[in-house]
Design an enzyme around this catalytic site. Sequence first.
Site, PDB file in Angstrom:
ATOM      1  N   TYR A  45       0.871  -1.227   0.076  1.00  0.00           N
ATOM      2  CA  TYR A  45       0.012  -0.016  -0.034  1.00  0.00           C
ATOM      3  C   TYR A  45       0.983   1.255   0.147  1.00  0.00           C
ATOM      4  CZ  TYR A  45      -3.841  -3.111   1.335  1.00  0.00           C
ATOM      5  OH  TYR A  45      -4.643  -4.312   1.404  1.00  0.00           O
TER       6      TYR A  45
HETATM    7  N1  LIG Z   1      -6.223  -7.336  -0.185  1.00  0.00           N
HETATM    8  C1  LIG Z   1      -6.642  -6.517  -1.071  1.00  0.00           C
HETATM    9  O1  LIG Z   1      -6.615  -7.010  -2.209  1.00  0.00           O
HETATM   10  C2  LIG Z   1      -7.328  -5.466  -0.648  1.00  0.00           C
HETATM   11  C3  LIG Z   1      -7.980  -4.401  -2.024  1.00  0.00           C
HETATM   12  C4  LIG Z   1      -8.580  -3.548  -1.355  1.00  0.00           C
HETATM   13  C5  LIG Z   1      -8.723  -3.014  -0.178  1.00  0.00           C
HETATM   14  N2  LIG Z   1      -8.169  -3.828   0.768  1.00  0.00           N
HETATM   15  C6  LIG Z   1      -8.339  -3.302   2.291  1.00  0.00           C
HETATM   16  O2  LIG Z   1      -9.592  -2.793   2.612  1.00  0.00           O
HETATM   17  C7  LIG Z   1      -9.432  -1.629   3.176  1.00  0.00           C
HETATM   18  C8  LIG Z   1     -10.612  -0.835   2.645  1.00  0.00           C
HETATM   19  O3  LIG Z   1     -11.055  -1.020   1.092  1.00  0.00           O
HETATM   20  P1  LIG Z   1     -11.044   0.401   0.139  1.00  0.00           P
HETATM   21  O4  LIG Z   1     -10.545   1.419   0.911  1.00  0.00           O
HETATM   22  O5  LIG Z   1     -10.732  -0.109  -1.172  1.00  0.00           O
HETATM   23  O6  LIG Z   1     -12.492   0.604   0.034  1.00  0.00           O
HETATM   24  P2  LIG Z   1     -13.885   0.883   1.041  1.00  0.00           P
HETATM   25  O7  LIG Z   1     -13.309   0.694   2.507  1.00  0.00           O
HETATM   26  O8  LIG Z   1     -14.952   0.143   0.583  1.00  0.00           O
HETATM   27  O9  LIG Z   1     -14.103   2.390   0.495  1.00  0.00           O
HETATM   28  C9  LIG Z   1     -12.872   3.509   0.854  1.00  0.00           C
HETATM   29  C10 LIG Z   1     -13.590   4.798   0.222  1.00  0.00           C
HETATM   30  O10 LIG Z   1     -14.841   5.112   0.700  1.00  0.00           O
HETATM   31  C11 LIG Z   1     -14.682   6.552   1.355  1.00  0.00           C
HETATM   32  N3  LIG Z   1     -15.515   6.514   2.620  1.00  0.00           N
HETATM   33  C12 LIG Z   1     -15.105   5.610   3.682  1.00  0.00           C
HETATM   34  N4  LIG Z   1     -16.040   6.050   4.637  1.00  0.00           N
HETATM   35  C13 LIG Z   1     -17.060   6.718   4.050  1.00  0.00           C
HETATM   36  C14 LIG Z   1     -18.229   7.205   4.675  1.00  0.00           C
HETATM   37  N5  LIG Z   1     -18.466   6.846   5.736  1.00  0.00           N
HETATM   38  N6  LIG Z   1     -19.134   8.091   3.789  1.00  0.00           N
HETATM   39  C15 LIG Z   1     -18.608   8.285   2.616  1.00  0.00           C
HETATM   40  N7  LIG Z   1     -17.176   8.040   1.946  1.00  0.00           N
HETATM   41  C16 LIG Z   1     -16.695   7.144   2.763  1.00  0.00           C
HETATM   42  C17 LIG Z   1     -13.338   6.840   1.540  1.00  0.00           C
HETATM   43  O11 LIG Z   1     -12.991   8.050   1.313  1.00  0.00           O
HETATM   44  P3  LIG Z   1     -12.477   8.925   2.610  1.00  0.00           P
HETATM   45  O12 LIG Z   1     -10.972   8.605   2.928  1.00  0.00           O
HETATM   46  O13 LIG Z   1     -12.202  10.428   1.655  1.00  0.00           O
HETATM   47  O14 LIG Z   1     -13.352   8.885   3.595  1.00  0.00           O
HETATM   48  C18 LIG Z   1     -12.575   5.900   0.230  1.00  0.00           C
HETATM   49  O15 LIG Z   1     -12.526   6.853  -0.732  1.00  0.00           O
HETATM   50  C19 LIG Z   1      -8.455  -1.060   2.644  1.00  0.00           C
HETATM   51  O16 LIG Z   1      -7.769   0.021   3.484  1.00  0.00           O
HETATM   52  C20 LIG Z   1      -7.530  -2.113   2.719  1.00  0.00           C
HETATM   53  O17 LIG Z   1      -6.777  -2.404   3.887  1.00  0.00           O
HETATM   54  C21 LIG Z   1      -7.467  -4.956   0.569  1.00  0.00           C
END
Ligand SMILES: NC(=O)c1ccc[n+]([C@@H]2O[C@H](COP(=O)([O-])OP(=O)(O)OC[C@H]3O[C@@H](n4cnc5c(N)ncnc54)[C@H](OP(=O)(O)O)[C@@H]3O)[C@@H](O)[C@H]2O)c1
Length: 317
Positions: free
Chosen positions: A54
């Site tokens: 990351y």
């Molecule tokens: N193993 C893998 O392949 C893999 C792949 C992807 C992700 N991950 C893990 O999963 C975690 C989360 O996944 P992700 O970041 O892809 O997606 P997510 O958690 O589904 O969505 C994150 C996005 O949503 C926004 N957000 C979060 N809370 C919100 C709310 N209450 N209201 C409005 N917008 C909101 C965030 O923006 P803001 O920052 O502006 O709030 C960000 O743009 C990652 O941090 C990582 O640790 C793992």
Amino acid sequence: MPSPTLLSRPIHHTGYGLMGLTWTPTPPEIPIAIAAMKAAVDNGANFWNGGIIYGSPTYNSLHLLRAYFDKYPGDAAKIIVRRPSSRKKSTPLSILGGTKSIDIYETARVDPTLPIETVMSTLTPLKKSGKIGGIGLSECSAATINRAAKVGQIDVVEVEASLWSTEIFTNGVAAACAQHGIIVAAYSPLGKGFLTGKVVAPSEFEEGDHRKHMPRFQPGVKGLAERKGVQPSQLALAWVRAQGRKGDNPVMVPIPGSTSVERIRENLAAVELTDGEVEELDALVKEHTITGGRYPEQFAKLCFGDSVTLEEWNKKG
Ligand SMILES: NC(=O)c1ccc[n+]([C@@H]2O[C@H](COP(=O)([O-])OP(=O)(O)OC[C@H]3O[C@@H](n4cnc5c(N)ncnc54)[C@H](OP(=O)(O)O)[C@@H]3O)[C@@H](O)[C@H]2O)c1
């Protein structure tokens, strides 16, 4: 719902993903990232998900964790950090400077060239001797989970799961996790932001943001959220957790990411759905056709992966 238990410790119903703090075209400044992490701790999130992949070799989750635990050393014992290795690189723990030990060591994706039995027979003694706290797998098939579980206990399987990524409930992955007592860390539980009601189209993301090329669209959850008086994001997370209440499913812990103290507070709040509300959302999922895959083709190949079998491996010599 009772607290999930991981490594014999109770964890919050929802974890925290660190990816967006370092792996975006414009990561937040370190003090902002640290304030976000502190908000996660203060609102109960004691299961964090980070990785060397990351970000860049000089600034990724490990660097940020080091900065965080340098500032808040007392929080190190409170938090379980799951740290994926990359398939190609080992995790240089020196970056952490001894501020935190490995809680859960996870293979990021399945290495198709290495038998999962070999991976497990390498990690299991490390777990038994306390060098690592637990073992995680990511984006593996049910068959790989079943093979791995014959060698040692897997603590977590990290896979994408959300209102628009429901594959694990039909492809055997959730059932295999339930069978072996493995917690599912549901990544991208907010559909990478699309399910929050605040993003409408991929074109809204800035240039260089990987989500600009994610080919899906957002099903409407706004109606139910408004009626219930919660945010669509809270509904989306509660739905993921509620899947764990169903008979054949494992405990589901969503790990949403956010850079904002306010949104982190929102995501970690205790919003529960009634069975009727879960059914309503299930119906919404069924009636929407999700277009496009979870990843562009070249990355999709690594999802729900199978490792080579020992037999095939031995034949190769
Ligand atoms: N193993 C893998 O392949 C893999 C792949 C992807 C992700 N991950 C893990 O999963 C975690 C989360 O996944 P992700 O970041 O892809 O997606 P997510 O958690 O589904 O969505 C994150 C996005 O949503 C926004 N957000 C979060 N809370 C919100 C709310 N209450 N209201 C409005 N917008 C909101 C965030 O923006 P803001 O920052 O502006 O709030 C960000 O743009 C990652 O941090 C990582 O640790 C793992």
